[in-house]
Design an enzyme around this catalytic site. Structure first.
Site, PDB file in Angstrom:
ATOM      1  N   LYS A   1     -50.144  22.036 -26.185  1.00 42.95           N
ATOM      2  CA  LYS A   1     -50.925  21.745 -27.400  1.00 42.95           C
ATOM      3  C   LYS A   1     -52.042  22.771 -27.528  1.00 42.95           C
ATOM      4  O   LYS A   1     -53.145  22.585 -27.002  1.00 42.95           O
ATOM      5  CB  LYS A   1     -51.497  20.318 -27.314  1.00 42.95           C
ATOM      6  CG  LYS A   1     -52.419  19.945 -28.467  1.00 42.95           C
ATOM      7  CD  LYS A   1     -52.619  18.437 -28.562  1.00 42.95           C
ATOM      8  CE  LYS A   1     -53.654  18.110 -29.623  1.00 42.95           C
ATOM      9  NZ  LYS A   1     -53.677  16.690 -29.984  1.00 42.95           N
TER      10      LYS A   1
ATOM     11  N   GLU B   1     -53.275  20.645 -23.027  1.00 44.30           N
ATOM     12  CA  GLU B   1     -54.063  21.079 -24.191  1.00 44.30           C
ATOM     13  C   GLU B   1     -55.232  21.971 -23.803  1.00 44.30           C
ATOM     14  O   GLU B   1     -56.327  21.493 -23.504  1.00 44.30           O
ATOM     15  CB  GLU B   1     -54.596  19.857 -24.966  1.00 44.30           C
ATOM     16  CG  GLU B   1     -55.426  20.267 -26.181  1.00 44.30           C
ATOM     17  CD  GLU B   1     -55.996  19.093 -26.985  1.00 44.30           C
ATOM     18  OE1 GLU B   1     -55.829  17.932 -26.574  1.00 44.30           O
ATOM     19  OE2 GLU B   1     -56.608  19.362 -28.025  1.00 44.30           O
TER      20      GLU B   1
HETATM   21  P1  13P Z   1     -57.724  17.614 -34.041  1.00 48.43           P
HETATM   22  O1  13P Z   1     -56.381  17.825 -34.651  1.00 48.43           O
HETATM   23  O2  13P Z   1     -58.661  16.834 -34.905  1.00 48.43           O
HETATM   24  O3  13P Z   1     -58.311  18.897 -33.525  1.00 48.43           O
HETATM   25  O4  13P Z   1     -57.519  16.687 -32.793  1.00 48.43           O
HETATM   26  C1  13P Z   1     -56.485  16.962 -31.938  1.00 48.43           C
HETATM   27  C2  13P Z   1     -56.858  16.550 -30.578  1.00 48.43           C
HETATM   28  O5  13P Z   1     -56.180  15.744 -29.987  1.00 48.43           O
HETATM   29  C3  13P Z   1     -58.043  17.139 -29.953  1.00 48.43           C
HETATM   30  O6  13P Z   1     -58.046  16.835 -28.600  1.00 48.43           O
END
Ligand code: 13P
Length: 336
Positions: free
Chosen positions: A224, A181
């Site tokens: 992500k 991510e």
């Molecule tokens: P949000 O969808 O609220 O941005 O959170 C996703 C997430 O895992 C952030 O690390």
């Protein structure tokens, strides 16, 4: 390569299951601090009991397994029994939902501009093995980048890419699917959508460069990312079609086709906006090499939290609110 008895590559199988058709991931891995903010907003005290109650309500929603393939958890939630005495990993597995775990240790500032890198690599392999024993099948590590005149800097981009790659490498060695991510805080600032596209392209190219250097198996991971959006304070607003087009163009230029799925974060978009943009991408671009799915935190939980307000008489309404949103997001995967 880790294989099951039939010789199938387990990482690739779990990664594919996480982006199975009409399903996506519930990111319920808010740290204790972030969860306090969410509970404060609805006037609920941030105790371990209330946090566990919230997790039980979400995971216990009837029909959740129709729209949720995996749920990312915070250490406390995976480790402690729910109010009903069950372990959440058992509850999720009984519904065919993969339990996942956030394994990064949050961010550390590296300069005056407030850029950060993500900590948590020390003893990571040992922790991953422990999480696997507790039932996790996948993990998540978040890196954060800011957009600005001289941001992201080379040091922010490179240090975070290497961190993500080391994490992904160790996850796969242990047999957990890594969710990689790299979150660019695209909504913060007054830049237009083209700047967002440029920065997202630079970051994702670098992330995949380092993933390859570390020999990460691309069909056994998920990406992500943020969607490509103009800053909140930008003069130039963008339509859902423009957002969808620039996001998919960016991903096509950076994400190898072997990656089975891209699971977007919601990043401060409203539940409706997150759903609309995901739907538009899937409607405009059928047949991409990767699945375009979700790993939303706030966009999946916000409305349900509002319905709950910490009251036991609201539990049914809370689960209903969650399922209404979850079904909309699930349909967005089909461009509907
Ligand atoms: P949000 O969808 O609220 O941005 O959170 C996703 C997430 O895992 C952030 O690390």
């Amino acid at each position: 390569m880790v294989t099951d008895q039939a010789g199938e590559n387990i990482l690739a199988k779990v990664a594919r299951e996480l982006v199975a058709s009409r399903k996506g991931i519930l990111a319920a891995d808010e740290s204790t601090g972030t969860m306090k903010k969410r509970l404060d907003a609805i006037g609920v005290e941030a105790t371990p009991e209330n946090r566990a109650m919230w997790r039980e309500i979400m995971a216990g929603a009837q029909g959740i397994e129709e729209t949720i393939s995996g749920e990312i958890l915070f250490d406390e939630t995976l480790r402690s029994p729910l109010p009903n005495g069950k372990m959440i990993s058992d509850l999720l597995k009984s519904k065919n939902i993969h339990p996942g775990i956030k394994v990064d240790g949050g961010v550390v500032k590296i300069n005056e501009q407030g850029e950060t890198f993500t900590q948590g690599l020390d003893n990571l392999e040992t922790r991953l093995m422990e999480y696997k024993k507790m039932g996790a099948t996948f993990a998540k590590w978040r890196a954060v980048y800011k957009i600005g005149e001289k941001m992201p800097s080379t040091v922010a981009v490179t240090s975070n890419s290497i961190g993500l790659a080391q994490y992904a490498f160790l996850c796969q060695r242990v047999g957990l699917v890594p969710i990689v991510e790299p979150e660019i805080l695209v909504l913060e600032g007054n830049h237009d959508i083209n700047k967002s596209k440029e920065v997202t392209t630079v970051v994702l190219k670098d992330v995949f460069y380092w993933l390859k250097q570390f020999g990460v198996q691309l069909n056994g991971m998920l990406l992500k990312p943020n969607m490509v959006l103009p800053g909140k304070d930008s003069q130039n607003k963008s339509s859902a079609e423009e957002i969808a087009r620039l996001t998919v163009e960016t991903l096509k230029a950076t994400v190898p086709p072997e990656v089975p799925g891209i699971v977007f974060l919601s990043g401060g978009l409203t539940p409706d906006q997150s759903t609309e943009y995901l739907k538009t991408m899937n409607a405009m671009y059928p047949g991409l090499s990767w699945q375009l799915s979700y790993s939303f935190g706030r966009a999946l939980q916000q409305e349900a939290l509002q319905a709950w307000m910490g009251k036991s008489e609201n539990v049914k309404a809370t689960q209903d609110a969650f399922m209404v949103r979850a079904r909309k997001v699930s349909q967005a995967r089909d461009g509907k």
